[in-house]
Design an enzyme around this catalytic site. Sequence first.
Site, PDB file in Angstrom:
ATOM      1  N   ARG A 164       0.828  -1.223   0.000  1.00 57.28           N
ATOM      2  CA  ARG A 164       0.000   0.000   0.000  1.00 57.28           C
ATOM      3  C   ARG A 164       0.864   1.275   0.000  1.00 57.28           C
ATOM      4  NH1 ARG A 164      -3.042  -3.743  -0.756  1.00 57.28           N
ATOM      5  NH2 ARG A 164      -4.877  -4.275   0.489  1.00 57.28           N
ATOM      6  N   SER A 238     -10.967  -0.382   3.473  1.00 59.04           N
ATOM      7  CA  SER A 238     -10.206  -0.622   4.711  1.00 59.04           C
ATOM      8  C   SER A 238      -9.652   0.702   5.207  1.00 59.04           C
ATOM      9  CB  SER A 238      -9.026  -1.552   4.442  1.00 59.04           C
ATOM     10  OG  SER A 238      -9.475  -2.726   3.827  1.00 59.04           O
ATOM     11  N   GLU A 338      -4.754   3.696   6.174  1.00 57.57           N
ATOM     12  CA  GLU A 338      -4.469   3.539   4.739  1.00 57.57           C
ATOM     13  C   GLU A 338      -5.090   4.718   3.979  1.00 57.57           C
ATOM     14  OE1 GLU A 338      -5.406  -0.360   2.943  1.00 57.57           O
ATOM     15  OE2 GLU A 338      -6.460   0.799   1.410  1.00 57.57           O
TER      16      GLU A 338
HETATM   17  P1  FAD Z   1      -8.846   9.238  -4.586  1.00 64.11           P
HETATM   18  O1  FAD Z   1      -9.525   8.793  -3.350  1.00 64.11           O
HETATM   19  O2  FAD Z   1      -9.507  10.254  -5.414  1.00 64.11           O
HETATM   20  O3  FAD Z   1      -7.375   9.716  -4.202  1.00 64.11           O
HETATM   21  C1  FAD Z   1      -6.566   8.953  -3.366  1.00 64.11           C
HETATM   22  C2  FAD Z   1      -5.193   9.626  -3.249  1.00 64.11           C
HETATM   23  O4  FAD Z   1      -4.543   9.615  -4.512  1.00 64.11           O
HETATM   24  C3  FAD Z   1      -5.268  11.099  -2.846  1.00 64.11           C
HETATM   25  O5  FAD Z   1      -4.144  11.406  -2.036  1.00 64.11           O
HETATM   26  C4  FAD Z   1      -5.201  11.835  -4.166  1.00 64.11           C
HETATM   27  O6  FAD Z   1      -4.680  13.148  -4.034  1.00 64.11           O
HETATM   28  C5  FAD Z   1      -4.270  10.938  -4.965  1.00 64.11           C
HETATM   29  N1  FAD Z   1      -4.543  10.938  -6.394  1.00 64.11           N
HETATM   30  C6  FAD Z   1      -5.702  10.622  -7.016  1.00 64.11           C
HETATM   31  N2  FAD Z   1      -5.571  10.686  -8.351  1.00 64.11           N
HETATM   32  C7  FAD Z   1      -4.296  11.068  -8.591  1.00 64.11           C
HETATM   33  C8  FAD Z   1      -3.540  11.338  -9.778  1.00 64.11           C
HETATM   34  N3  FAD Z   1      -4.079  11.204 -10.998  1.00 64.11           N
HETATM   35  N4  FAD Z   1      -2.235  11.713  -9.646  1.00 64.11           N
HETATM   36  C9  FAD Z   1      -1.666  11.846  -8.408  1.00 64.11           C
HETATM   37  N5  FAD Z   1      -2.329  11.621  -7.266  1.00 64.11           N
HETATM   38  C10 FAD Z   1      -3.629  11.230  -7.344  1.00 64.11           C
HETATM   39  N6  FAD Z   1      -7.845  -0.254  -2.199  1.00 64.11           N
HETATM   40  C11 FAD Z   1      -7.044  -1.320  -2.414  1.00 64.11           C
HETATM   41  O7  FAD Z   1      -5.819  -1.162  -2.564  1.00 64.11           O
HETATM   42  N7  FAD Z   1      -7.549  -2.577  -2.461  1.00 64.11           N
HETATM   43  C12 FAD Z   1      -8.864  -2.840  -2.324  1.00 64.11           C
HETATM   44  O8  FAD Z   1      -9.282  -3.989  -2.387  1.00 64.11           O
HETATM   45  C13 FAD Z   1      -9.749  -1.729  -2.082  1.00 64.11           C
HETATM   46  N8  FAD Z   1     -11.064  -1.948  -1.882  1.00 64.11           N
HETATM   47  C14 FAD Z   1     -11.886  -0.879  -1.617  1.00 64.11           C
HETATM   48  C15 FAD Z   1     -13.251  -1.114  -1.422  1.00 64.11           C
HETATM   49  C16 FAD Z   1     -14.119  -0.061  -1.165  1.00 64.11           C
HETATM   50  C17 FAD Z   1     -15.591  -0.329  -0.940  1.00 64.11           C
HETATM   51  C18 FAD Z   1     -13.627   1.272  -1.149  1.00 64.11           C
HETATM   52  C19 FAD Z   1     -14.548   2.422  -0.924  1.00 64.11           C
HETATM   53  C20 FAD Z   1     -12.265   1.518  -1.339  1.00 64.11           C
HETATM   54  C21 FAD Z   1     -11.388   0.447  -1.581  1.00 64.11           C
HETATM   55  N9  FAD Z   1     -10.003   0.642  -1.776  1.00 64.11           N
HETATM   56  C22 FAD Z   1      -9.178  -0.428  -2.030  1.00 64.11           C
HETATM   57  C23 FAD Z   1      -9.430   1.989  -1.689  1.00 64.11           C
HETATM   58  C24 FAD Z   1      -9.517   2.807  -3.022  1.00 64.11           C
HETATM   59  O9  FAD Z   1     -10.552   2.342  -3.820  1.00 64.11           O
HETATM   60  C25 FAD Z   1      -8.212   2.749  -3.807  1.00 64.11           C
HETATM   61  O10 FAD Z   1      -7.138   3.220  -3.037  1.00 64.11           O
HETATM   62  C26 FAD Z   1      -8.303   3.561  -5.105  1.00 64.11           C
HETATM   63  O11 FAD Z   1      -7.131   3.363  -5.872  1.00 64.11           O
HETATM   64  C27 FAD Z   1      -8.488   5.055  -4.887  1.00 64.11           C
HETATM   65  O12 FAD Z   1      -8.754   5.628  -6.142  1.00 64.11           O
HETATM   66  P2  FAD Z   1      -9.473   7.018  -6.284  1.00 64.11           P
HETATM   67  O13 FAD Z   1      -9.459   7.400  -7.728  1.00 64.11           O
HETATM   68  O14 FAD Z   1     -10.807   6.969  -5.653  1.00 64.11           O
HETATM   69  O15 FAD Z   1      -8.486   7.952  -5.458  1.00 64.11           O
HETATM   70  P1  NAP Z   2      -9.956 -11.562   4.336  1.00 63.54           P
HETATM   71  O1  NAP Z   2     -10.013 -12.492   3.173  1.00 63.54           O
HETATM   72  O2  NAP Z   2     -11.000 -11.632   5.387  1.00 63.54           O
HETATM   73  O3  NAP Z   2      -8.521 -11.677   5.024  1.00 63.54           O
HETATM   74  C1  NAP Z   2      -8.171 -10.825   6.120  1.00 63.54           C
HETATM   75  C2  NAP Z   2      -6.772 -10.312   5.887  1.00 63.54           C
HETATM   76  O4  NAP Z   2      -5.895 -11.420   5.892  1.00 63.54           O
HETATM   77  C3  NAP Z   2      -6.634  -9.609   4.566  1.00 63.54           C
HETATM   78  O5  NAP Z   2      -6.533  -8.252   4.837  1.00 63.54           O
HETATM   79  C4  NAP Z   2      -5.416 -10.220   3.904  1.00 63.54           C
HETATM   80  O6  NAP Z   2      -4.329  -9.313   3.787  1.00 63.54           O
HETATM   81  C5  NAP Z   2      -4.985 -11.345   4.819  1.00 63.54           C
HETATM   82  N1  NAP Z   2      -4.999 -12.629   4.072  1.00 63.54           N
HETATM   83  C6  NAP Z   2      -6.069 -13.450   3.856  1.00 63.54           C
HETATM   84  N2  NAP Z   2      -5.669 -14.542   3.175  1.00 63.54           N
HETATM   85  C7  NAP Z   2      -4.340 -14.413   2.945  1.00 63.54           C
HETATM   86  C8  NAP Z   2      -3.369 -15.207   2.269  1.00 63.54           C
HETATM   87  N3  NAP Z   2      -3.675 -16.378   1.714  1.00 63.54           N
HETATM   88  N4  NAP Z   2      -2.097 -14.728   2.216  1.00 63.54           N
HETATM   89  C9  NAP Z   2      -1.772 -13.542   2.763  1.00 63.54           C
HETATM   90  N5  NAP Z   2      -2.651 -12.745   3.407  1.00 63.54           N
HETATM   91  C10 NAP Z   2      -3.914 -13.175   3.507  1.00 63.54           C
HETATM   92  O7  NAP Z   2      -9.885 -10.051   3.801  1.00 63.54           O
HETATM   93  P2  NAP Z   2     -11.018  -9.090   3.273  1.00 63.54           P
HETATM   94  O8  NAP Z   2     -11.113  -7.964   4.189  1.00 63.54           O
HETATM   95  O9  NAP Z   2     -12.247  -9.852   2.894  1.00 63.54           O
HETATM   96  O10 NAP Z   2     -10.345  -8.545   1.945  1.00 63.54           O
HETATM   97  C11 NAP Z   2     -10.052  -9.407   0.884  1.00 63.54           C
HETATM   98  C12 NAP Z   2      -8.994  -8.757   0.009  1.00 63.54           C
HETATM   99  O11 NAP Z   2      -9.476  -7.523  -0.533  1.00 63.54           O
HETATM  100  C13 NAP Z   2      -7.715  -8.427   0.782  1.00 63.54           C
HETATM  101  O12 NAP Z   2      -6.618  -8.649  -0.049  1.00 63.54           O
HETATM  102  C14 NAP Z   2      -7.881  -6.959   1.094  1.00 63.54           C
HETATM  103  O13 NAP Z   2      -6.638  -6.294   1.181  1.00 63.54           O
HETATM  104  C15 NAP Z   2      -8.677  -6.453  -0.093  1.00 63.54           C
HETATM  105  N6  NAP Z   2      -9.524  -5.326   0.315  1.00 63.54           N
HETATM  106  C16 NAP Z   2      -8.930  -4.117   0.458  1.00 63.54           C
HETATM  107  C17 NAP Z   2      -9.670  -3.007   0.815  1.00 63.54           C
HETATM  108  C18 NAP Z   2      -9.001  -1.661   0.908  1.00 63.54           C
HETATM  109  O14 NAP Z   2      -9.679  -0.669   1.026  1.00 63.54           O
HETATM  110  N7  NAP Z   2      -7.698  -1.613   0.867  1.00 63.54           N
HETATM  111  C19 NAP Z   2     -11.035  -3.127   1.048  1.00 63.54           C
HETATM  112  C20 NAP Z   2     -11.595  -4.382   0.932  1.00 63.54           C
HETATM  113  C21 NAP Z   2     -10.845  -5.473   0.551  1.00 63.54           C
HETATM  114  P3  NAP Z   2      -4.135  -8.253   2.572  1.00 63.54           P
HETATM  115  O15 NAP Z   2      -5.083  -7.158   2.881  1.00 63.54           O
HETATM  116  O16 NAP Z   2      -2.706  -7.878   2.734  1.00 63.54           O
HETATM  117  O17 NAP Z   2      -4.437  -8.950   1.295  1.00 63.54           O
END
Ligand code: FAD
Ligand code: NAP
Length: 343
Positions: A164, A238, A338
């Site tokens: 991340r 998250s 995050e």
């Molecule tokens: P924004 O929220 O608009 O911006 C995020 C940051 O990036 C800000 O600091 C902004 O200034 C900067 N930014 C945006 N665009 C640019 C650009 N073009 N150039 C430079 N900087 C920029 N994230 C994960 O990694 N994994 C997931 O599984 C995941 N699941 C999610 C599920 C849900 C329901 C939600 C709501 C979010 C989730 N996220 C997840 C978080 C999010 O969706 C990601 O981080 C996504 O990439 C953010 O994109 P955005 O366009 O909405 O960014």
């Molecule tokens: P989950 O499957 O309930 O698992 C809980 C956590 O354990 C996850 O965060 C994941 O880490 C870790 N994990 C599970 N299985 C693993 C494996 N085989 N090896 C290594 N790590 C493992 O998680 P969840 O909340 O439903 O999310 C599923 C996936 O979607 C995850 O990868 C999560 O990161 C992603 N997600 C991200 C966001 C966001 O906003 N960033 C939101 C929703 C879901 P990791 O998170 O490092 O993968």
Amino acid sequence: MNLIENISLKPYNTFQIDVSAKYFLEFTNIDELEEILNSTVYKENKSLIIGGGSNLLLCKNFDGVILKNSIKGISIIKETENHIYVKANAGESWHEFVMYCIENNFAGVENLSLIPGCVGASPMQNIGAYGVEIKDVLHEVEALNIPTNQLEYFNNEDCKFGYRESIFKNTHKDKYIITSVVFCLNKKAILNISYGAIKDELAKKQIQNPNIKDISDAVIAIRSSKLPDPKILGNAGSFFKNPEIDEISFKEFHEANPTAPYYELTNNISEKQYKIPAGWLIEQCGWKGKVIGNTGSHKDQALVLVNYGNAEGEEIYQLALAIQQSVKEKFNITISPEVNIYR
Ligand code: FAD
Ligand code: NAP
């Protein structure tokens, strides 16, 4: 240049926080972006670039210019025997880009289905889910250097990706605007079904030899069943990152909590590290499903903080601090946000 003044940002952040921006400018190509960067309103105010607003917590009105990236377009730029290089402009929806890849049988991003937001933000925190991160498929980032007004190109190594993390979230934060990303996708799929939830979903559907569409459908089904839809219940996914701890801290933690889930990390060969799911830590502190005023930790996923209607950003921020503190007190582990917080 269409300058909008005093605009509500509620439709532009998935937490649905109702704060306003003094100025708002949307751009659909690099010429428009350059025109904005040369304008007086931009030069005289602070600014924030946004895509889909799905990783933001806005705690107060923004006294500056919001720049909304809406540069669209997807094109194939190169093909080799095993790979296909696809350029996606920063304003494309990430999920629609994934769907384009699935339809064309370009493999590599199927595990990243249904992540909200735009392509331009995807390198920011090296988006990841179900064992895949964009660093696994990212070839090049094109970004406008704000101080010099020049386009620059970053290869995968230049981006300094981590869990991340990237250079754009650290030393280069607010110095670059990402305008497009080139992905190197596989013609022959190398599937990643290491996460239990994907295996279970495929087994439920009795799929033994999955293709990338099966994986994408499985991920969409899992996510839809356990994550709140931000259109219905404001959230930014998250809120915290999963903490990664060293071997000494892990031993202490594991002895005290023998049933706690953990994952040994394989990316650092010199020193063993362990990932502890932040959602589990938060749940153990009793936060899961708890409603406090207009906010709370979601009933199905403790790691997701939600806006039950009229929450202010500061309210969510204070809840995050309380959660962080209780995890520290109970487990002696620090969990870091995050989400990008603006207060
Ligand atoms: P924004 O929220 O608009 O911006 C995020 C940051 O990036 C800000 O600091 C902004 O200034 C900067 N930014 C945006 N665009 C640019 C650009 N073009 N150039 C430079 N900087 C920029 N994230 C994960 O990694 N994994 C997931 O599984 C995941 N699941 C999610 C599920 C849900 C329901 C939600 C709501 C979010 C989730 N996220 C997840 C978080 C999010 O969706 C990601 O981080 C996504 O990439 C953010 O994109 P955005 O366009 O909405 O960014
Ligand atoms: P989950 O499957 O309930 O698992 C809980 C956590 O354990 C996850 O965060 C994941 O880490 C870790 N994990 C599970 N299985 C693993 C494996 N085989 N090896 C290594 N790590 C493992 O998680 P969840 O909340 O439903 O999310 C599923 C996936 O979607 C995850 O990868 C999560 O990161 C992603 N997600 C991200 C966001 C966001 O906003 N960033 C939101 C929703 C879901 P990791 O998170 O490092 O993968």
